[in-house]
Structures are given as C-alpha cells and as structure tokens.
Design a protein around this motif. Structure first.
Motif, PDB file in Angstrom:
ATOM      1  N   PRO A   3     -54.034  -7.999 -11.247  1.00 50.85           N
ATOM      2  CA  PRO A   3     -55.139  -8.087 -10.283  1.00 50.85           C
ATOM      3  C   PRO A   3     -56.466  -8.308 -11.008  1.00 50.85           C
ATOM      4  N   VAL A   4     -57.298  -9.076 -10.382  1.00 49.13           N
ATOM      5  CA  VAL A   4     -58.618  -9.370 -10.928  1.00 49.13           C
ATOM      6  C   VAL A   4     -59.561  -8.249 -10.531  1.00 49.13           C
ATOM      7  N   PRO A   5     -60.344  -7.728 -11.474  1.00 51.32           N
ATOM      8  CA  PRO A   5     -61.290  -6.668 -11.095  1.00 51.32           C
ATOM      9  C   PRO A   5     -62.296  -7.206 -10.081  1.00 51.32           C
ATOM     10  N   ASN A   6     -62.773  -6.289  -9.263  1.00 55.55           N
ATOM     11  CA  ASN A   6     -63.745  -6.712  -8.250  1.00 55.55           C
ATOM     12  C   ASN A   6     -64.984  -7.282  -8.924  1.00 55.55           C
ATOM     13  N   LEU A   7     -65.329  -8.474  -8.538  1.00 57.80           N
ATOM     14  CA  LEU A   7     -66.515  -9.137  -9.064  1.00 57.80           C
ATOM     15  C   LEU A   7     -67.672  -8.884  -8.114  1.00 57.80           C
ATOM     16  N   PRO A   8     -68.897  -8.966  -8.594  1.00 56.57           N
ATOM     17  CA  PRO A   8     -70.028  -8.767  -7.688  1.00 56.57           C
ATOM     18  C   PRO A   8     -70.063  -9.867  -6.633  1.00 56.57           C
ATOM     19  N   ASP A   9     -70.592  -9.519  -5.480  1.00 58.98           N
ATOM     20  CA  ASP A   9     -70.718 -10.507  -4.407  1.00 58.98           C
ATOM     21  C   ASP A   9     -71.598 -11.652  -4.868  1.00 58.98           C
ATOM     22  N   LEU A  10     -71.211 -12.830  -4.459  1.00 61.53           N
ATOM     23  CA  LEU A  10     -71.992 -14.010  -4.805  1.00 61.53           C
ATOM     24  C   LEU A  10     -73.175 -14.132  -3.855  1.00 61.53           C
ATOM     25  N   PRO A  11     -74.321 -14.573  -4.350  1.00 56.17           N
ATOM     26  CA  PRO A  11     -75.466 -14.721  -3.454  1.00 56.17           C
ATOM     27  C   PRO A  11     -75.233 -15.872  -2.493  1.00 56.17           C
ATOM     28  N   ASP A  12     -75.847 -15.756  -1.331  1.00 55.52           N
ATOM     29  CA  ASP A  12     -75.766 -16.852  -0.367  1.00 55.52           C
ATOM     30  C   ASP A  12     -76.528 -18.039  -0.920  1.00 55.52           C
ATOM     31  N   ALA A  52     -65.307 -22.613  -6.769  1.00 54.93           N
ATOM     32  CA  ALA A  52     -63.984 -22.976  -6.262  1.00 54.93           C
ATOM     33  C   ALA A  52     -63.192 -21.744  -5.832  1.00 54.93           C
ATOM     34  N   LEU A  53     -63.386 -20.647  -6.547  1.00 54.41           N
ATOM     35  CA  LEU A  53     -62.654 -19.415  -6.246  1.00 54.41           C
ATOM     36  C   LEU A  53     -63.629 -18.281  -5.965  1.00 54.41           C
ATOM     37  N   VAL A  54     -63.255 -17.412  -5.032  1.00 55.58           N
ATOM     38  CA  VAL A  54     -64.072 -16.243  -4.700  1.00 55.58           C
ATOM     39  C   VAL A  54     -63.179 -15.014  -4.655  1.00 55.58           C
ATOM     40  N   HIS A  59     -58.365 -10.107  -5.565  1.00 55.86           N
ATOM     41  CA  HIS A  59     -57.787 -11.330  -6.118  1.00 55.86           C
ATOM     42  C   HIS A  59     -58.774 -12.474  -5.958  1.00 55.86           C
ATOM     43  N   LEU A  60     -58.628 -13.462  -6.791  1.00 60.41           N
ATOM     44  CA  LEU A  60     -59.421 -14.676  -6.622  1.00 60.41           C
ATOM     45  C   LEU A  60     -58.663 -15.627  -5.696  1.00 60.41           C
ATOM     46  N   VAL A  61     -59.341 -16.081  -4.674  1.00 58.95           N
ATOM     47  CA  VAL A  61     -58.728 -16.995  -3.708  1.00 58.95           C
ATOM     48  C   VAL A  61     -59.598 -18.234  -3.579  1.00 58.95           C
ATOM     49  N   SER A  62     -59.013 -19.275  -3.024  1.00 56.17           N
ATOM     50  CA  SER A  62     -59.745 -20.509  -2.795  1.00 56.17           C
ATOM     51  C   SER A  62     -60.898 -20.244  -1.819  1.00 56.17           C
ATOM     52  N   ASN A  63     -62.057 -20.795  -2.119  1.00 54.68           N
ATOM     53  CA  ASN A  63     -63.249 -20.576  -1.310  1.00 54.68           C
ATOM     54  C   ASN A  63     -63.099 -21.293   0.045  1.00 54.68           C
TER      55      ASN A  63
END
Length: 94
Positions: A3-12, A52-54, A59-63
């Motif tokens: 599992p991918v560690p939780n990444l910070p939320d991406l800015p809008d 491309a991934l978020v 997990h990283l998934v397709s945006n």
C-alpha cells in the motif's frame, strides 16, 4: 502490492485560461473551427497540469478528472476530423 502511504491532498488547480468565448449551450457540432482548436488547446493544457495518479484509499489510482479531459479531447478531435472531411468533400451541385 505494497500500500502507498497517504500522500497530502493535492491543491485545486485553476481551470485552464481560454482566450475565446463560446456561446452558452454551444455544442461541438455548432462551434466554429477556431473555437474547437482553442478548446483543444485548453484541454491539452489542462491535461499537462493534472497528475496522472491520485491517492485514494491508501492506493494510487487513475485521476478521474484526467479521464474526463481525455474523453473531451477525443470528442473535440473527432469534431475537427468530421469538419475536415466535410470541407474536403466535393460540393453537391444543385
């Protein structure tokens, strides 16, 4: 799969700037070639700035926003191709 560690939320990200005005309710079929090209440029600019991934649920998934932009890009390219085919077709004589 690890599992991918939780990444910070991406800015809008801001919507891509466009220098054209499309009439409200205008569909791809009713837009001018210039408007379609400007729309394609704005869509491609938006694609360049979206990851491309978020992260989703660890997990990283397709945006999903990227998928929507890719779909729109295919529709605009299809409209441009049909316009080109219509312009190249021999004119019907009356």
């Amino acid at each position: 799969m690890t599992p991918v560690p939780n990444l910070p939320d991406l800015p809008d990200l801001p919507a891509p700037a466009t220098d054209h005005a499309v009439a409200p309710g205008a569909t791809l079929a009713t837009r001018s070639i210039r408007e379609l090209i400007a729309d394609l440029a704005a869509t491609e600019d938006g694609l360049r700035h979206l990851p491309a991934l978020v992260p989703f649920g660890g997990h990283l998934v397709s945006n999903p926003e990227r998928r929507l932009l890719l779909r729109h890009q295919r529709l605009v390219v299809g409209a441009l191709r049909s316009r080109r085919a219509a312009l190249r077709a021999p004119a019907a004589t009356a």
